[in-house]
Enzyme design. Structure first.
Site, PDB file in Angstrom:
ATOM      1  N   LYS A  46       0.863  -1.263  -0.004  1.00 42.04           N
ATOM      2  CA  LYS A  46      -0.070   0.042  -0.144  1.00 42.04           C
ATOM      3  C   LYS A  46       0.777   1.278  -0.117  1.00 42.04           C
ATOM      4  O   LYS A  46       0.245   2.347  -0.389  1.00 42.04           O
ATOM      5  CB  LYS A  46      -0.911  -0.247   1.090  1.00 42.04           C
ATOM      6  CG  LYS A  46      -1.984  -1.247   0.919  1.00 42.04           C
ATOM      7  CD  LYS A  46      -3.009  -1.096   1.932  1.00 42.04           C
ATOM      8  CE  LYS A  46      -4.140  -2.282   1.375  1.00 42.04           C
ATOM      9  NZ  LYS A  46      -3.655  -3.658   1.767  1.00 42.04           N
TER      10      LYS A  46
HETATM   11  C1  LIG Z   1      -4.209  -4.735   1.255  1.00 42.97           C
HETATM   12  C2  LIG Z   1      -3.491  -5.953   1.137  1.00 42.97           C
HETATM   13  C3  LIG Z   1      -3.762  -7.033   0.175  1.00 42.97           C
HETATM   14  C4  LIG Z   1      -5.133  -6.907  -0.568  1.00 42.97           C
HETATM   15  O1  LIG Z   1      -5.278  -5.905  -1.523  1.00 42.97           O
HETATM   16  P1  LIG Z   1      -6.495  -5.500  -2.183  1.00 42.97           P
HETATM   17  O2  LIG Z   1      -6.166  -4.144  -2.840  1.00 42.97           O
HETATM   18  O3  LIG Z   1      -7.369  -5.132  -1.141  1.00 42.97           O
HETATM   19  O4  LIG Z   1      -7.112  -6.512  -3.086  1.00 42.97           O
HETATM   20  C5  LIG Z   1      -3.074  -7.848   0.147  1.00 42.97           C
HETATM   21  N1  LIG Z   1      -1.979  -8.194   0.772  1.00 42.97           N
HETATM   22  C6  LIG Z   1      -1.427  -7.161   1.564  1.00 42.97           C
HETATM   23  C7  LIG Z   1      -0.169  -7.667   2.465  1.00 42.97           C
HETATM   24  C8  LIG Z   1      -2.355  -6.186   1.825  1.00 42.97           C
HETATM   25  O5  LIG Z   1      -1.801  -4.993   2.766  1.00 42.97           O
END
Ligand SMILES: *Cc1c(COP(=O)(O)O)cnc(C)c1O
Length: 468
Positions: free
Chosen positions: A113
């Site tokens: 993120k």
């Molecule tokens: C947020 C997240 C996901 C999922 O991503 P999405 O965009 O919500 O599908 C997968 N792995 C990690 C480590 C995350 O932080």
């Protein structure tokens, strides 16, 4: 480029108008009126660019209300080796010929993120300064979003962050990452419920338009278009690293929860990036896997939402999924509204027709799911076979990727977090403690800054009123 809602409001808005917004006024999500098409010559030109310049090229196709030189400077400030650890920003780790991890997890919070949130921090600072405004960011997190947002916004003038998280449900490391921040503009609120309760509160507060206006409430959760756009870049970057010419195709496997990450892959594919398959990998919370297999989209109740060892994918509904459905159903906003608004509200589910389900295939989507036992087995097998330690979410991806490889097509598995964030499961699988990046050795023992509130939008509003 202009943006419209997925639920039928055809009002066209500019990028900087929707940058600071969450949902569209009709409750839909924003999408560009069309996807810019990348021809082979452009693809070849982009192949030689570094990450920041590639990001600028892609962003500039979607953002025409920030001067080009400013946008380029923003991209260059964001995607540096200092912040992301390597000059490639999202380097590939080749496991064997035709199979690699793409590392999206080398930013400040060790999860993917950061890739989008660091850009969002720069864009927000730029736009707020230009307008002479302030903003109170309200968000919900099951772990990674919140810390990424806080690390992107900490100390930024004109921005406060109010971040809701499910009380006691994040890993100790995640809690420490967020709650140890002492910046005055960062407010951690632990809600006595699950992640979806947090998300519902964010929606309830944002739907109170008077409150939203008065307190200048904005959002950074995964429905924000700018976040999705930032994520499009690394699909191109992964493709260029994995291929020698534009005749080759690659597939991506994406550990998925809210469908934000893989939706960016969908956008990249719609722009013309030669992607064979987009493999959606879920954990036990298999809302998306069920849809792709059966055409039934069924929102889970809190009681059916499993707490798993890949907690950042523990969702009961996939908030970005509506964007893909909009494209799948020929961009029929009235139909999308009837499915997501009416059907979900009354029955908690909808089902698309068999002929609509057959339309998924040309978009390249396939899916699979995994369990805690699968994660343990995958973490072990990957360590034994390749000497590489993967986190639990990446393990979900790798397990489903191995079920969906095609001869002659390189499979890139998006590595969405570092193992250290989910150390307990790594220890269970390997009997080893994952290494910690320098500076994070003792964060669990740092003082914590957090307030606990009930599942109550009014209580959250009152908190905001007294802390702005
Ligand atoms: C947020 C997240 C996901 C999922 O991503 P999405 O965009 O919500 O599908 C997968 N792995 C990690 C480590 C995350 O932080």
């Amino acid at each position: 480029m202009r943006y419209i809602s997925t639920r039928g409001d055809r009002t066209e808005r500019a990028f900087c108008e929707i940058l600071l917004e969450g949902l569209a006024p009709d409750g839909g999500l924003y999408l560009p009126v069309s996807y810019p098409q990348i021809d082979a010559a452009t693809l070849s030109k982009w192949r030689g660019l570094n990450y920041a310049d590639l990001a600028f090229e892609i962003l500039s196709l979607y953002i025409d209300d920030i001067p080009a030189e400013d946008l380029r400077a923003i991209a260059q400030r964001t995607y540096t080796a200092e912040v992301f650890g390597t000059p490639e920003i999202t380097p590939l780790k080749v496991l064997e010929p035709g199979l690699a991890l793409q590392a999206l997890s080398n930013g400040p919070t060790l999860a993917f993120k950061d890739m989008a949130m660091q850009l969002l921090g720069q864009l927000f600072e730029y736009e707020l300064k230009r307008r002479g405004e302030t903003l109170n960011i309200l968000g919900a997190t099951s772990g990674d979003t919140g810390s990424a947002a806080e690390y992107a916004m900490r100390g930024k003038a004109g921005v406060n962050v109010f971040m809701l998280s499910p009380h006691g449900r994040m890993s100790p490391f995640q809690q420490a990452q967020m709650f140890s921040l002492q910046d005055a503009n960062i407010h951690n609120i632990a809600i006595e419920g699950v992640f979806d309760d947090c998300q519902d509160i964010v929606k309830a507060v944002s739907n109170d338009l008077d409150f939203k206006r008065k307190y200048k409430i904005g959002t950074v959760n995964s429905i924000n278009w700018a976040r999705l756009l930032a994520q499009v870049v690394y699909y191109f970057a992964g493709y260029f690293q994995a291929t020698k010419s534009n005749d080759e195709k690659v597939s991506f496997t994406v550990p998925s929860g809210n469908f934000g990450n893989v939706c960016a892959g969908h956008v990249a594919r719609m722009m013309g990036l030669p992607i064979a398959n987009l493999v959606v990998a879920t954990n036990e919370n298999d809302v998306l896997d069920e849809f792709f297999r059966t055409g039934v989209y069924r929102v889970r109740g809190a009681a059916d939402t499993h707490e798993t060892s890949s907690p950042s994918m523990d969702i009961s509904k996939a908030s970005n999924f509506e964007r893909f459905v909009f494209d799948l159903l020929g961009r029929d906003g009235a139909r999308v509204k009837s499915l997501f608004d009416d059907a979900i509200a009354s029955a908690g589910r909808f089902e698309i027709s068999a002929s609509e389900h057959a339309q998924i295939q040309p978009y390249g989507f396939v899916s699979g799911s995994s369990t805690h036992a699968d994660r343990l087995a995958t973490i072990r097998a990957t360590f034994e076979k390749y000497g590489v330690m993967v986190d639990t979410h990446t393990a979900d991806g790798l397990k489903v990727a191995l079920e969906n490889r095609q001869p002659g097509v390189t499979m890139l598995v998006l590595e969405t977090a570092l193992p250290v964030k989910f150390a307990a499961t790594i220890e269970e699988a390997l009997n080893l403690t994952p290494p910690r990046p320098a500076g994070l050795e003792n964060i669990e023992s740092l003082p914590k800054r957090v307030s606990v509130l009930p599942v109550d939008a009014q209580a959250v509003k009152a908190f905001i009123e007294t802390h702005v």
